[in-house]
Design an enzyme around this catalytic site. Sequence first.
Site, PDB file in Angstrom:
ATOM      1  N   ARG A 178       0.834  -1.214   0.000  1.00  0.00           N
ATOM      2  CA  ARG A 178       0.000   0.000   0.000  1.00  0.00           C
ATOM      3  C   ARG A 178       0.868   1.263   0.000  1.00  0.00           C
ATOM      4  NH1 ARG A 178      -3.406   2.781   4.300  1.00  0.00           N
ATOM      5  NH2 ARG A 178      -5.284   3.566   3.273  1.00  0.00           N
TER       6      ARG A 178
ATOM      7  N   ILE B 296      -7.331   7.521  -0.517  1.00  0.00           N
ATOM      8  CA  ILE B 296      -7.176   6.078  -0.680  1.00  0.00           C
ATOM      9  C   ILE B 296      -7.978   5.463   0.464  1.00  0.00           C
ATOM     10  CG2 ILE B 296      -4.939   6.196   0.574  1.00  0.00           C
ATOM     11  CD1 ILE B 296      -4.028   3.705  -0.901  1.00  0.00           C
ATOM     12  N   SER B 297      -8.792   4.469   0.142  1.00  0.00           N
ATOM     13  CA  SER B 297      -9.701   3.906   1.146  1.00  0.00           C
ATOM     14  C   SER B 297      -8.940   3.174   2.247  1.00  0.00           C
ATOM     15  CB  SER B 297     -10.673   2.930   0.490  1.00  0.00           C
ATOM     16  OG  SER B 297     -11.238   3.502  -0.666  1.00  0.00           O
ATOM     17  N   GLN B 298      -9.676   2.950   3.332  1.00  0.00           N
ATOM     18  CA  GLN B 298      -9.162   2.191   4.472  1.00  0.00           C
ATOM     19  C   GLN B 298      -8.928   0.739   4.026  1.00  0.00           C
ATOM     20  OE1 GLN B 298     -12.007   2.784   7.537  1.00  0.00           O
ATOM     21  NE2 GLN B 298     -11.092   1.265   8.913  1.00  0.00           N
TER      22      GLN B 298
END
Length: 215
Positions: free
Chosen positions: A36, A62-64
């Site tokens: 990530r 950016i998503s969890q």
Amino acid sequence: MTDAERAEQIMRFIYALRSKGVTDANVLRAMERIDRGAFVRGTFAARAYEDTPLPIACGQTISQPSVVALMTEALEVTPRDKVLEVGTGSGYQAAILSQLARRVYTVERHRPLVAEARATFDRLGLTNIIAMAADGSYGLPEQAPFDRILVTAAAEDPPGPLKQQLRIGGIMIVPVGQSDAVQTLVKVRRTESGFEYDELRPVRFVPLLEGMARE
Ligand code: SAH
């Protein structure tokens, strides 16, 4: 960071995903493989392994990671699937999907994000992702039908054009609700006779906007 520290960090990351309810071994393996940190820039890179959304360019996020994993799990991707993602953002979710699907198309309304995501995919050698600048509310008619569609921005209803681009037997995961409220993650299945809807869990995403962004 030493190799041992990195291994420890990934172990803790996967443990955190499990504790949030992610059980699918293939999804966990994809989350383990894709760094990530490659999708966030500057000072935020140090926080890439925290289970939290982080800012990216163009005022987006950016998503969890646990949400990425749970949405991916709900999508039930198989190795033969052609997948459409709406809302490329950093490209992280597309990279996770690329580990599970045959091919991933991902569309984004901010051109600079598309360029950056493409560069990251190249750097990581992810050759089965095609990133395009487009208004994803209309899907990608020239590549339809899709086996799976994942929308990573909130729509007021599951968008009609996307439902139409779903193959019979296909699945779409989409956050549904007003942009300033908690939304519900909805699983749409296309059957021979129509569509079935399941409400999965509360989520919070940026809104699905019409048209290309101006930068
Ligand atoms: N999946 C991303 C995070 C998505 S954030 C990741 O893994 O990093 C939601 C993204 O959807 C934003 O980048 C936003 O610009 C994009 N978006 C919103 N409306 C859109 C539309 N109509 N078409 C394409 N992208 C859209």
